[in-house]
Write an enzyme that holds these catalytic residues in place. Structure first.
Site, PDB file in Angstrom:
ATOM      1  N   GLU A  70       0.869  -1.102   0.465  1.00 48.05           N
ATOM      2  CA  GLU A  70       0.231  -0.115  -0.224  1.00 48.05           C
ATOM      3  C   GLU A  70       1.380   1.572  -0.105  1.00 48.05           C
ATOM      4  O   GLU A  70       0.232   2.235  -0.974  1.00 48.05           O
ATOM      5  CB  GLU A  70      -0.395   0.259   0.999  1.00 48.05           C
ATOM      6  CG  GLU A  70      -1.246  -1.310   1.332  1.00 48.05           C
ATOM      7  CD  GLU A  70      -2.528  -1.301   0.024  1.00 48.05           C
ATOM      8  OE1 GLU A  70      -2.734   0.077  -0.177  1.00 48.05           O
ATOM      9  OE2 GLU A  70      -2.943  -2.726  -0.314  1.00 48.05           O
TER      10      GLU A  70
ATOM     11  N   GLU B  38      -0.450  -2.970  -9.725  1.00 41.81           N
ATOM     12  CA  GLU B  38      -0.383  -3.679  -8.575  1.00 41.81           C
ATOM     13  C   GLU B  38       0.564  -4.692  -8.886  1.00 41.81           C
ATOM     14  O   GLU B  38       1.393  -4.804  -8.293  1.00 41.81           O
ATOM     15  CB  GLU B  38      -1.702  -4.911  -8.293  1.00 41.81           C
ATOM     16  CG  GLU B  38      -3.761  -4.314  -8.552  1.00 41.81           C
ATOM     17  CD  GLU B  38      -2.898  -3.593  -7.272  1.00 41.81           C
ATOM     18  OE1 GLU B  38      -2.701  -4.479  -5.861  1.00 41.81           O
ATOM     19  OE2 GLU B  38      -3.640  -2.627  -6.849  1.00 41.81           O
TER      20      GLU B  38
END
Length: 291
Positions: free
Chosen positions: A145, A224
Site C-alpha cells: 500500500e 498492482e
C-alpha cells in the site's frame, strides 16, 4: 480493490451530479438549433470529465473513511495498533514519503491506500487481515500500500479517469442526440431536444461509464504488479509479499487455488476485465521471476 472501486463509484456519482447541474444552470451550450456544436461539446465533456475525476480524488480519503467505517489511529489503543503505526512509519521513511494517516476497520481481510496526494494519504487495514496473517505478511501488505502512494497511483488514476470521462460524456451526448432525433416528430422544427434526449443521455452516460471502467481496471491491474515489486523492494525480500499473496488466497506454499475472490483477485473469463487486481498466480509468478 476498495481504493479503485470507491474512486469509480464516487467519480460516476460526481459526473452525474455535474451533468444534471450543468443542464439546470443552462451551461451546456453545445446544443444549437442546427444540431450539436462538436467543439463546444468536446470542451463541455472535458470540463465535466476532468472536473469529476479531480473532485473524486479530493473526496477519496473522506469517502474511504465513511464507507468502511475506518478509524484513524491517533493514539494506539493496544500493541497491534502501535505496531501498525510504527511499521507504516518505517516503510514511509524508506519510501521517502511523509507519514500517512493509519486507520483500521472491521471487515474481511483487506487493506487499501488512498488520498489526494503523497503528502495527504491514508493507509487502512481491516481487522480480518490482522487476524488472518502473521506480522511479516501484514508488513508486506502495508509495504504494498505504501508503494501505491510512492508510485502516485491515485493521481495517475485520476488523469486516466479524466480522459475516460471525457469520451464517456462526449459519446453519451452524441448517442442521446441520435436517439432524440429518431424519436422526434417530422413536423417538430423547434430544434430543441426533447425529453428523450435528457433521459437517454443519463442512461448512456451510466452504460458507457460502466463499459469504460474496463480501461481503468486494466490500468489498476498493471499498477498492482508495480506495487508488488515496490513492496518487495521496501521489505528487502520478495518472500513476505509472496507469502502474503498466498495467505490472501487461502493458499499453502507451492499451491494455487482454482478460484480466487479475496481482495478483488480475478480468475479468468470476462469478469477478469472488470477486476482491479490481476490473477493471484500471475502476481506470485511475477515476483518469483523478478531478478
Amino acid at each position: 480493490m476498495k481504493r479503485v472501486v470507491l474512486f469509480l463509484l464516487t467519480n460516476l456519482a460526481v459526473m452525474l451530479v455535474l451533468s444534471v447541474s450543468a443542464r439546470i444552470l443552462g451551461v451546456d451550450r453545445f446544443l444549437t438549433s442546427n444540431g450539436l456544436d462538436m467543439g463546444m461539446l468536446l470542451v463541455f465533456a472535458a470540463l465535466i470529465g476532468f472536473g469529476g475525476s479531480f473532485i473524486s480524488l479530493l473526496m477519496s480519503k473522506t469517502m474511504a473513511k465513511w464507507s468502511t467505517g475506518a478509524r484513524v489511529i491517533e493514539r494506539p489503543a493496544n500493541q497491534d495498533e502501535a505496531w501498525l503505526v510504527d511499521t507504516v512509519r518505517q516503510l514511509s521513511k524508506k519510501a521517502g514519503l511523509q507519514m500517512p494517516e493509519v486507520a483500521i476497520y472491521d471487515g474481511a481481510p483487506n487493506a487499501f491506500a488512498t488520498g489526494p496526494s503523497k503528502s495527504r494519504s491514508l493507509v487502512a487495514v481491516s481487522t480480518g487481515l490482522m487476524q488472518s496473517m502473521n506480522k511479516k505478511e501484514v508488513g508486506a501488505v502495508l509495504a504494498h500500500e505504501v508503494a501505491h502512494i510512492q508510485n502516485g497511483d491515485m493521481v495517475t488514476l485520476t488523469l486516466i479517469q479524466g480522459v475516460v470521462n471525457t469520451f464517456v460524456i462526449f459519446l453519451s451526448r452524441l448517442a442521446a442526440y441520435a436517439v432524440d432525433s429518431f424519436l422526434r416528430r417530422d413536423d417538430d422544427e423547434s430544434g430543441s431536444p426533447g425529453i428523450g434526449y435528457w433521459i437517454s443521455s443519463i442512461a448512456f452516460e451510466i452504460m458507457f461509464g460502466i463499459l469504460a471502467s474496463v480501461v481503468v481496471m486494466c490500468f489498476s491491474r498493471k499498477r498492482e504488479y508495480r506495487a508488488d515489486a515496490g513492496a518487495a523492494a521496501l521489505m528487502g525480500d520478495r518472500a513476505p509479499m509472496i507469502d502474503a499473496l498466498r495467505a490472501l488466497g487461502g493458499l499453502e506454499a507451492g499451491r494455487l487455488p482454482k478460484e480466487m475472490a479475496a481482495s478483488g483477485i480475478a480468475g479468468g473469463g470476462m469478469m477478469a476485465l472488470f477486476s482491479s487486481h490481476p490473477p493471484l498466480e500471475s502476481r506470485i509468478a511475477a515476483l518469483e521471476s523478478a531478478s
